[in-house]
Design a protein around this motif. Structure first.
Motif, PDB file in Angstrom:
ATOM      1  N   PRO A 162       0.809  -1.230   0.000  1.00 38.06           N
ATOM      2  CA  PRO A 162       0.000   0.000   0.000  1.00 38.06           C
ATOM      3  C   PRO A 162       0.837   1.272   0.000  1.00 38.06           C
ATOM      4  N   VAL A 163       1.972   1.283   0.713  1.00 35.62           N
ATOM      5  CA  VAL A 163       2.820   2.477   0.703  1.00 35.62           C
ATOM      6  C   VAL A 163       3.382   2.702  -0.694  1.00 35.62           C
ATOM      7  N   GLY A 164       3.895   1.631  -1.305  1.00 37.62           N
ATOM      8  CA  GLY A 164       4.449   1.742  -2.645  1.00 37.62           C
ATOM      9  C   GLY A 164       3.415   2.205  -3.655  1.00 37.62           C
ATOM     10  N   ALA A 165       2.206   1.649  -3.577  1.00 31.75           N
ATOM     11  CA  ALA A 165       1.154   2.026  -4.514  1.00 31.75           C
ATOM     12  C   ALA A 165       0.742   3.486  -4.328  1.00 31.75           C
ATOM     13  N   ASP A 166       0.660   3.937  -3.080  1.00 34.30           N
ATOM     14  CA  ASP A 166       0.217   5.304  -2.806  1.00 34.30           C
ATOM     15  C   ASP A 166       1.270   6.338  -3.192  1.00 34.30           C
ATOM     16  N   LEU A 167       2.543   5.983  -2.984  1.00 31.42           N
ATOM     17  CA  LEU A 167       3.622   6.946  -3.226  1.00 31.42           C
ATOM     18  C   LEU A 167       4.352   6.700  -4.544  1.00 31.42           C
ATOM     19  N   GLY A 168       3.908   5.714  -5.317  1.00 32.41           N
ATOM     20  CA  GLY A 168       4.436   5.515  -6.649  1.00 32.41           C
ATOM     21  C   GLY A 168       5.814   4.908  -6.723  1.00 32.41           C
ATOM     22  N   ASN A 196       7.775   8.824  13.413  1.00 30.86           N
ATOM     23  CA  ASN A 196       6.590   8.102  12.946  1.00 30.86           C
ATOM     24  C   ASN A 196       5.444   9.045  12.604  1.00 30.86           C
ATOM     25  N   LEU A 197       5.261  10.067  13.401  1.00 32.44           N
ATOM     26  CA  LEU A 197       4.206  11.046  13.113  1.00 32.44           C
ATOM     27  C   LEU A 197       4.519  11.809  11.829  1.00 32.44           C
ATOM     28  N   ALA A 198       5.805  12.095  11.595  1.00 30.77           N
ATOM     29  CA  ALA A 198       6.192  12.764  10.354  1.00 30.77           C
ATOM     30  C   ALA A 198       5.924  11.875   9.147  1.00 30.77           C
ATOM     31  N   ALA A 199       6.206  10.574   9.275  1.00 29.13           N
ATOM     32  CA  ALA A 199       5.949   9.640   8.177  1.00 29.13           C
ATOM     33  C   ALA A 199       4.463   9.565   7.872  1.00 29.13           C
ATOM     34  N   ALA A 200       3.634   9.693   8.905  1.00 28.83           N
ATOM     35  CA  ALA A 200       2.184   9.590   8.709  1.00 28.83           C
ATOM     36  C   ALA A 200       1.625  10.713   7.856  1.00 28.83           C
ATOM     37  N   VAL A 201       2.304  11.844   7.828  1.00 30.40           N
ATOM     38  CA  VAL A 201       1.796  12.985   7.045  1.00 30.40           C
ATOM     39  C   VAL A 201       2.733  13.327   5.885  1.00 30.40           C
ATOM     40  N   ALA A 242      -1.506   3.678  10.503  1.00 34.35           N
ATOM     41  CA  ALA A 242      -0.620   2.759  11.210  1.00 34.35           C
ATOM     42  C   ALA A 242       0.607   3.489  11.746  1.00 34.35           C
ATOM     43  N   PHE A 243       1.223   4.336  10.912  1.00 33.22           N
ATOM     44  CA  PHE A 243       2.384   5.102  11.371  1.00 33.22           C
ATOM     45  C   PHE A 243       1.988   6.074  12.480  1.00 33.22           C
ATOM     46  N   ALA A 244       0.830   6.706  12.353  1.00 32.43           N
ATOM     47  CA  ALA A 244       0.380   7.639  13.386  1.00 32.43           C
ATOM     48  C   ALA A 244       0.139   6.923  14.712  1.00 32.43           C
ATOM     49  N   ALA A 245      -0.403   5.708  14.641  1.00 34.19           N
ATOM     50  CA  ALA A 245      -0.673   4.954  15.865  1.00 34.19           C
ATOM     51  C   ALA A 245       0.623   4.605  16.592  1.00 34.19           C
ATOM     52  N   VAL A 246       1.647   4.200  15.846  1.00 38.69           N
ATOM     53  CA  VAL A 246       2.926   3.869  16.478  1.00 38.69           C
ATOM     54  C   VAL A 246       3.580   5.139  17.038  1.00 38.69           C
ATOM     55  N   PRO A 306       4.415  13.903   2.415  1.00 34.94           N
ATOM     56  CA  PRO A 306       3.833  14.090   1.084  1.00 34.94           C
ATOM     57  C   PRO A 306       4.444  13.193   0.017  1.00 34.94           C
ATOM     58  N   GLY A 307       5.614  12.610   0.288  1.00 33.11           N
ATOM     59  CA  GLY A 307       6.277  11.770  -0.702  1.00 33.11           C
ATOM     60  C   GLY A 307       7.203  10.769  -0.054  1.00 33.11           C
ATOM     61  N   PHE A 308       7.738   9.854  -0.866  1.00 34.42           N
ATOM     62  CA  PHE A 308       8.548   8.774  -0.328  1.00 34.42           C
ATOM     63  C   PHE A 308       9.854   9.281   0.273  1.00 34.42           C
ATOM     64  N   ALA A 309      10.425  10.355  -0.266  1.00 30.52           N
ATOM     65  CA  ALA A 309      11.689  10.877   0.259  1.00 30.52           C
ATOM     66  C   ALA A 309      11.532  11.309   1.720  1.00 30.52           C
ATOM     67  N   VAL A 310      10.403  11.928   2.055  1.00 31.03           N
ATOM     68  CA  VAL A 310      10.166  12.354   3.438  1.00 31.03           C
ATOM     69  C   VAL A 310       9.983  11.140   4.346  1.00 31.03           C
ATOM     70  N   VAL A 311       9.278  10.120   3.856  1.00 30.82           N
ATOM     71  CA  VAL A 311       9.128   8.888   4.631  1.00 30.82           C
ATOM     72  C   VAL A 311      10.491   8.283   4.919  1.00 30.82           C
ATOM     73  N   LEU A 312      11.358   8.254   3.919  1.00 32.21           N
ATOM     74  CA  LEU A 312      12.678   7.651   4.087  1.00 32.21           C
ATOM     75  C   LEU A 312      13.519   8.446   5.083  1.00 32.21           C
ATOM     76  N   ALA A 313      13.411   9.773   5.057  1.00 34.48           N
ATOM     77  CA  ALA A 313      14.129  10.598   6.027  1.00 34.48           C
ATOM     78  C   ALA A 313      13.638  10.320   7.448  1.00 34.48           C
ATOM     79  N   ALA A 314      12.337  10.168   7.599  1.00 40.33           N
ATOM     80  CA  ALA A 314      11.783   9.836   8.915  1.00 40.33           C
ATOM     81  C   ALA A 314      12.267   8.474   9.380  1.00 40.33           C
ATOM     82  N   ARG A 315      12.373   7.534   8.444  1.00 34.98           N
ATOM     83  CA  ARG A 315      12.847   6.196   8.797  1.00 34.98           C
ATOM     84  C   ARG A 315      14.303   6.224   9.269  1.00 34.98           C
ATOM     85  N   LEU A 316      15.098   7.144   8.758  1.00 38.36           N
ATOM     86  CA  LEU A 316      16.477   7.295   9.228  1.00 38.36           C
ATOM     87  C   LEU A 316      16.498   7.648  10.710  1.00 38.36           C
ATOM     88  N   LEU A 317      15.614   8.555  11.126  1.00 42.51           N
ATOM     89  CA  LEU A 317      15.542   8.935  12.541  1.00 42.51           C
ATOM     90  C   LEU A 317      15.068   7.781  13.410  1.00 42.51           C
TER      91      LEU A 317
END
Length: 396
Positions: free
Chosen positions: A44-50, A98-103, A175-179, A105-116
């Protein structure tokens, strides 16, 4: 190595000590769940963020790599800081990520949040492992340590399925917001329940490579950790496409099956906890090699479901067994040995996710579990070779 720093903090009351242990265990659960949450949400993440499933797998690779690097760095660098402060900062950082990943706008921001998230996981796990002795009376240290480390397999086998289910019900962002919310709850618990924990011992950088050079059992344990965990996450990171493409299981049933995997894994954790770590890891390696090979080639929902439950039962005993290996291998340097194990465990998660992603994108979904099965065989050979060179109870 510097001399131990004196501690003037009074010992907590027994109930406060156990409450603090529970707060630390919740922190471990929250952090490892954060690290592995994308496993059930890749599609679902891949499909939503391309992005493809292989690229989406970087959400597991990046924090695993960062956590592996941060485990020894934080252990050494935070040596003179109050452990209570360090743990609170790390869990707050993870909650915010995790809260940043939940909002995002793109995969690059998710990946930066995952680094933290990786920073929080590596540092928290490495420090938390040695805290039980400072929170409860000596006669209870073993049980308290088991409770703290119980957050690792519980997160691996329950946190991910629960996150997958929540993602299917409310979307992957929920899911990310809940964690992230769980991280804030954990932060509150740590602030309220942990006593001041000034440093009692500082580990110097040279101690870590020296331990690897001089202690053959620690060295072998680090290698086994790498092989087992890399093989596991080469396959498990892509368990969703494997179940759908090979076993023919409908996407709507994947979360339910992963919950079954989780229940089996908790049972495996308790079964392994009371047994010899070396023999247990030999059995686990052999069982996982067979299971991963079969799940890659046997079609049908019945076969896929049966093998997934067996997979959870076998892998559930890995974390407690490798920790038991390190305790036995280096009883006088458990914190340093645990730091090395945590580093390799997380680096192996990253390596496994990367290896599996290359296999899935470059070959096919079944290639990931087949590669994992080969690594499990190598792990079994390593455990066997270590055991026959010396009696397990004399390794060191």
């Amino acid at each position: 190595m510097s001399a131990p720093a004196p501690s003037h903090a009074p010992a907590p009351a027994p109930w406060k000590g156990w409450a603090a242990v529970c707060a630390v265990a919740l922190g471990i659960f929250c952090l490892i769940t954060s690290e592995l949450l994308p496993v059930g949400l890749l599609t679902p993440v891949g499909a939503d963020l391309g992005v493809s499933d292989g690229i989406a797998g970087l959400m597991v690779t990046v924090p695993g790599l960062v956590a592996g690097l941060c485990a020894p760095l934080v252990t050494v660098g935070a040596g003179r800081l109050d452990r209570r402060l360090v743990l609170c900062v790390l869990i707050a950082l993870t909650a915010a990520a995790n809260l940043a990943a939940a909002v995002a706008p793109g995969f690059a921001v998710v990946l930066a949040a995952r680094l933290l998230v990786g920073v929080g996981v590596g540092g928290f796990w490495a420090i938390a492992g040695g805290l039980a002795v400072r929170l409860v009376p000596e006669r209870h240290v073993g049980r308290a340590t088991a409770l703290v480390f119980g957050g690792v397999p519980t997160a691996s086998v329950l946190g991910v399925p629960a996150g997958t289910l929540l993602g299917e019900l409310g979307g992957w962002r929920a899911a990310f917001a809940a964690v992230g919310g769980l991280g804030l709850v954990t932060l509150t618990g740590l602030v309220l329940l942990l006593p001041p924990l000034p440093p009692s011992r500082h580990i110097a950088f040279p101690e870590l490579p020296a331990l690897l050079r001089e202690n053959r059992a620690v060295r072998a344990g680090v290698v086994v950790t790498f092989l087992v965990v890399t093989g596991q996450f080469a396959a498990y990171t892509f368990v969703r496409p494997i179940l759908q493409d090979v076993s023919g299981i409908d996407a709507g049933f994947v979360s339910t099956l992963l919950l079954g995997y989780g229940v089996a894994g908790v049972a495996g954790n308790f079964l392994a906890g009371a047994r010899d770590a070396y023999r247990t890891l030999l059995v686990i390696s052999a069982a996982l090699a067979l299971i991963l090979a079969l799940i890659a080639v046997l079609p049908g929902p019945v076969a896929g479901t049966t093998l997934l439950l067996a997979w959870g039962l076998a892998y559930g005993g890995v974390s407690v067994s490798v920790q038991g290996w390190m305790i036995k291998a280096a009883p006088a340097a458990t914190e340093a040995a645990t730091s090395l194990m945590v580093a390799m465990f997380n680096l192996a998660i990253a390596a496994g996710a990367l290896f599996g992603g290359l296999a899935v994108d470059g070959i096919s979904a079944p290639a990931a579990p087949l590669g994992g099965a080969a690594l499990m065989l190598l792990s079994g050979v390593t455990v066997w070779a270590t055991a026959i060179r010396r009696r397990p109870d004399r390794l060191g």
